[in-house]
Motif scaffolding. Structure first.
Motif, PDB file in Angstrom:
ATOM      1  N   LYS A 145       0.876  -1.207  -0.060  1.00 42.00           N
ATOM      2  CA  LYS A 145      -0.068   0.029   0.005  1.00 42.00           C
ATOM      3  C   LYS A 145       0.717   1.250  -0.135  1.00 42.00           C
ATOM      4  CE  LYS A 145      -4.218  -1.855   2.156  1.00 42.00           C
ATOM      5  NZ  LYS A 145      -5.097  -1.936   3.219  1.00 42.00           N
ATOM      6  N   GLU A 146       2.053   1.253   0.760  1.00 47.43           N
ATOM      7  CA  GLU A 146       2.912   2.365   0.827  1.00 47.43           C
ATOM      8  C   GLU A 146       3.367   2.570  -0.674  1.00 47.43           C
ATOM      9  OE1 GLU A 146       5.897   1.478   3.782  1.00 47.43           O
ATOM     10  OE2 GLU A 146       4.383   1.710   5.411  1.00 47.43           O
ATOM     11  N   GLU A 147       3.796   1.506  -1.282  1.00 46.49           N
ATOM     12  CA  GLU A 147       4.525   1.504  -2.406  1.00 46.49           C
ATOM     13  C   GLU A 147       3.503   2.111  -3.545  1.00 46.49           C
ATOM     14  OE1 GLU A 147       5.895  -2.037  -3.505  1.00 46.49           O
ATOM     15  OE2 GLU A 147       7.673  -2.022  -2.123  1.00 46.49           O
ATOM     16  N   ARG A 148       2.251   1.575  -3.321  1.00 45.41           N
ATOM     17  CA  ARG A 148       1.405   2.080  -4.371  1.00 45.41           C
ATOM     18  C   ARG A 148       0.975   3.592  -4.153  1.00 45.41           C
ATOM     19  NH1 ARG A 148      -1.794  -2.059  -6.635  1.00 45.41           N
ATOM     20  NH2 ARG A 148      -3.613  -1.021  -6.530  1.00 45.41           N
TER      21      ARG A 148
ATOM     22  N   ILE B  94      -4.694  -4.828 -15.340  1.00 42.33           N
ATOM     23  CA  ILE B  94      -5.461  -5.548 -14.136  1.00 42.33           C
ATOM     24  C   ILE B  94      -4.468  -6.724 -14.052  1.00 42.33           C
ATOM     25  CG2 ILE B  94      -7.273  -6.834 -13.642  1.00 42.33           C
ATOM     26  CD1 ILE B  94      -8.969  -4.819 -15.524  1.00 42.33           C
ATOM     27  N   SER B  95      -4.387  -7.081 -12.658  1.00 40.57           N
ATOM     28  CA  SER B  95      -3.712  -8.489 -12.401  1.00 40.57           C
ATOM     29  C   SER B  95      -3.963  -9.623 -13.260  1.00 40.57           C
ATOM     30  CB  SER B  95      -3.603  -8.682 -10.862  1.00 40.57           C
ATOM     31  OG  SER B  95      -3.278  -7.476  -9.965  1.00 40.57           O
ATOM     32  N   GLY B  96      -3.030 -10.205 -13.863  1.00 40.64           N
ATOM     33  CA  GLY B  96      -3.517 -11.474 -14.610  1.00 40.64           C
ATOM     34  C   GLY B  96      -3.985 -11.026 -16.032  1.00 40.64           C
ATOM     35  N   SER B  97      -3.966  -9.906 -16.388  1.00 36.41           N
ATOM     36  CA  SER B  97      -4.153  -9.260 -17.588  1.00 36.41           C
ATOM     37  C   SER B  97      -3.180  -8.609 -18.345  1.00 36.41           C
ATOM     38  CB  SER B  97      -5.345  -8.210 -17.774  1.00 36.41           C
ATOM     39  OG  SER B  97      -5.709  -7.780 -18.915  1.00 36.41           O
TER      40      SER B  97
ATOM     41  N   LEU C 298      -5.011  -3.390  -9.548  1.00 37.72           N
ATOM     42  CA  LEU C 298      -3.992  -2.835 -10.598  1.00 37.72           C
ATOM     43  C   LEU C 298      -2.513  -2.919 -10.062  1.00 37.72           C
ATOM     44  CD1 LEU C 298      -5.936   0.502 -10.980  1.00 37.72           C
ATOM     45  CD2 LEU C 298      -6.142  -1.514 -12.522  1.00 37.72           C
ATOM     46  N   GLU C 299      -2.162  -3.255 -11.426  1.00 35.01           N
ATOM     47  CA  GLU C 299      -0.288  -3.280 -11.578  1.00 35.01           C
ATOM     48  C   GLU C 299       0.327  -1.989 -12.317  1.00 35.01           C
ATOM     49  OE1 GLU C 299       0.354  -6.986 -12.979  1.00 35.01           O
ATOM     50  OE2 GLU C 299      -0.236  -8.145 -11.292  1.00 35.01           O
ATOM     51  N   ARG C 300       1.345  -1.807 -11.893  1.00 40.55           N
ATOM     52  CA  ARG C 300       2.086  -0.467 -12.595  1.00 40.55           C
ATOM     53  C   ARG C 300       2.653  -1.265 -13.847  1.00 40.55           C
ATOM     54  NH1 ARG C 300       6.220   3.400  -9.782  1.00 40.55           N
ATOM     55  NH2 ARG C 300       7.579   1.395  -9.719  1.00 40.55           N
ATOM     56  N   ILE C 301       2.890  -0.280 -14.718  1.00 40.13           N
ATOM     57  CA  ILE C 301       3.589  -0.778 -15.973  1.00 40.13           C
ATOM     58  C   ILE C 301       4.899   0.021 -16.115  1.00 40.13           C
ATOM     59  CG2 ILE C 301       3.659  -1.048 -18.583  1.00 40.13           C
ATOM     60  CD1 ILE C 301       1.869  -2.985 -17.290  1.00 40.13           C
TER      61      ILE C 301
END
Length: 673
Positions: free
Chosen positions: A622-625, A637-640, A670-673
């Motif tokens: 959460k801190e990183e996000r 999206i995670s897994g996408s 969500l994942e960062r690109i």
């Protein structure tokens, strides 16, 4: 119990025939109990009416046996009762062979009877013709009345002075002696022949009926069964008609000790008030193993005793196989004993006072009361010193409570109300009273004790105020206010319980809604994930199609077939490698999950540490996000594999723009690109 329950079901079925077009073909009948005994006497002869009664009952059995099988779903229990009865139509055939529809013996019942009746008719005709001829022949010697009837015979009214001119049989003389009544000679012979044939006819009929009696007596056991069945069905019909008058129904009969009366009416009050077009007040109450005793309090003439009698009468009715006037959703069960103490049993003959008689009855109740007993006690504890009698009543109540008996009692004693309040499986109830108008409302309120309104009711009944004021002063202030305080506390308790119940219901409703929303959210997330997968697959196919289209165009524009095929094979190899890699990754992922689950099952003590670690990882995540999670950031999206751009963030939700469409999704996914 089984017999009463079966009777209730039959009565309920019969009642439905009144409310529909399926009228049961059951008519009035005559009792043949006497005939069943007499027909067994050797050479006895039943009369014409007796054969008519036997025929009627037999025909009714035949009609009912044809009717009930046509409606097996409507009358299952009535059908079950009659289907095994052996019907003998020969009984009707034998009776019809002898009697016509008017109950008279037919002329062709025997050849002898037929001949005799033919001769009788001839004799009557001869008498008629000869007498009419004599009227003409001797007209000049007859009085003005010409003829009359003596002993059912026509005779000539001859003037006494000319009687010798008329040959025949003299049957009488008028009071004055002026008229002589003569049967003409040409009639006498035929008359004696008529009488002779009529006597022979009587003997022949007697012979025929004795023979018929002997033939019918062979069916006496079956006729006895018919009689018993008809009696029983008539009783069922009577119960159904009574149920129709009182609006009776068959409630649910519980095998377990649970009594739930809903909108229960006293049947006699129902009949009287309905006839007089008066309002009727139903009562609702419940007795269960968790609520075995109800103590009803309130002012006199408020309906306490009527409520008590209503419950008792309805319970007796249902256990006697009679439908009761309650709501169809009511529930009842059968007690082994119903014991009551209602009314004053004072007796001069046996030297019993009111209190002594009540104690004597209570002694009998104490010896017999058990867990399958219903006790109905009116004015519980009254008849003696309020303090001492109240203490004795408390002991009675505690004894019945320990015996696990079911009871409904009425009382004015405050100490009884307090004891009931302390017992977990007992409950106070009150007959409601309008404190402003001082009029009873005739409504039972479960959960609160009632005030007796002693001084208020006295004032309403025009007791002088100075007497009431004097009475108030004679009673201690605390005692005067205790009754009202109890009522107030009970009302507050009732409101709290009601509020608690409502809050519980609302809580359950909110939890249900939350669960439903959670399920809906999971379904939507799954649909979104599936949509993303579908979108990626379609996008990949589109790209593959574009490449094929490029191959076609290059081939058209002059590129050699060999080069085109070479490029196409290269694409095929890439797709093959991609698919094999995906399957391999999925297999590895499943193996890892399986290994983790196995480890968790084998080492449950590690779960807490894992959970603690996950929490720390989640906090770190959460801190990183929080650093990179902002509008404009490219994410997936995670897994996408589809990449989009965060357009807006609201709380824990983010709007992601994929170019051709937008979607809202939880930021945790969500994942960062």
């Amino acid at each position: 119990m089984e017999e009463a329950l079966l009777s209730l079901k039959k009565t309920s079925e019969y009642l439905t025939s009144f409310e529909s077009s399926n009228a049961i073909p059951f008519d009035e009948y005559d009792d043949i109990e006497t005939e069943l005994k007499l027909m067994l006497i050797e050479n006895y002869r039943l009369d014409n009416k007796a054969f008519g009664k036997i025929k009627n009952i037999t025909e009714q059995i035949g009609r009912l046996q044809k009717f009930f099988p046509t409606l097996p779903e409507t009358f299952p229990h009535l059908l079950e009762e009659i289907k095994d009865i052996e019907y003998h139509k020969e009984i009707v055939e034998k009776i019809d062979k002898v009697f016509n529809r008017f109950g008279e013996v037919k002329s062709d019942a025997s050849s002898i009877l037929k001949d005799l009746r033919t001769e009788i008719q001839h004799a009557k005709k001869a008498i008629q013709d000869n007498f009419n001829r004599a009227l003409t022949t001797y007209a000049d010697v007859l009085e003005d009345i010409r003829e009359t009837i003596i002993d059912d015979q026509r005779v000539l009214a001859v003037k006494s002075g000319f009687k010798k001119r008329v040959p025949g049989r003299v049957l009488g003389i008028s009071k004055t002696g002026s008229i002589t009544y003569i049967q003409p000679e040409n009639v006498v012979k035929h008359y004696f022949k008529l009488r002779e044939n009529e006597e022979a006819e009587k003997k022949e009929i007697d012979k025929i009926l004795r023979q018929l009696t002997a033939e019918i007596s062979e069916y006496q056991p079956f006729l006895e069964i018919y009689q018993h069945y008809i009696f029983h069905l008539d009783l069922i019909r009577a119960k159904a008609k009574f149920a129709e008058k009182i609006n009776g129904v068959l409630p649910k009969i519980n095998p377990h000790p649970t009594l739930r009366l809903k909108e229960a009416f006293h049947p006699l009050l129902w009949l009287r008030n309905t006839a007089e077009n008066k309002k009727i007040f139903p009562q609702t109450l419940t007795l269960t193993p968790q609520n075995r005793i109800i103590c009803i309090s309130g002012p006199n003439a408020g309906g306490k005793s009527i409520t008590l009698k209503t419950v008792g009468l309805l319970q007796l009715m249902i256990q006697s196989g009679i439908l009761v006037p309650v709501h169809p959703k009511s529930e009842m069960f059968f007690f082994d004993k119903i014991m009551t103490d209602i009314g004053d049993n004072q007796s001069i003959e046996n030297h019993l006072s009111t209190y002594s008689s009540r104690l004597k009855k209570m002694s009998g109740i104490i010896r017999k009361a058990d867990a399958k007993t219903l006790l109905l006690i009116d004015e519980f504890g009254t008849g003696s010193d309020p303090e001492l009698g109240g203490a004795l009543a408390e002991s009675f109540l505690e004894f019945f409570y320990e015996k696990r008996s079911y009871a409904i009692i009425t009382t004015h004693y405050t100490n009884i109300k307090l004891v009931v309040e302390q017992l977990p499986h007992a409950e106070n109830a009150a007959m409601l009273f309008d404190e402003n108008s001082l009029e009873p409302l005739y409504k039972l309120e479960i959960g609160q004790a009632g005030s007796s309104f002693t001084f208020e009711v006295a004032e309403k009944n025009k007791i002088p105020r100075f007497i009431i004021k004097n009475a108030r002063q004679k009673v201690e202030k605390d005692v005067v206010n205790l009754d009202k305080t109890i009522v107030k506390l009970q009302q507050e308790k009732f409101e709290v319980e009601k509020l608690k119940s409502n809050l519980t219901e609302q809580k359950e409703s909110v939890e249900d809604k939350r669960d439903n929303l959670q399920k809906l959210n999971e379904q939507l997330e799954q649909k979104l994930f599936n949509f993303q997968k579908l979108y990626e697959e379609e996008h990949r196919k589109l790209q593959f199609g574009n490449k094929i289209e490029a191959f076609i165009n290059s081939y058209i524009n002059g590129k050699s077939r060999k080069e085109v095929v070479k490029d196409f094979v290269k694409i095929l190899e890439q797709e093959k490698y991609r698919k094999l890699g995906t399957d391999k990754d999925e297999s590895k992922r499943l193996q890892i999950i399986k290994r983790k689950i196995t480890q968790q099952l084998k080492k449950t003590e590690v779960k807490e540490k894992i959970a603690e670690t996950n929490e720390k990882l989640e906090e770190k995540r959460k801190e990183e996000r929080s650093v990179w999670l902002k509008p404009g950031q490219r994410v997936r999206i995670s897994g996408s594999t589809s990449v989009g751009t965060i357009e807006k963030i609201t709380k824990n939700k983010a709007i992601v723009n994929y170019g051709t469409f937008k979607t809202t999704i939880a930021t945790d996914e969500l994942e960062r690109i």
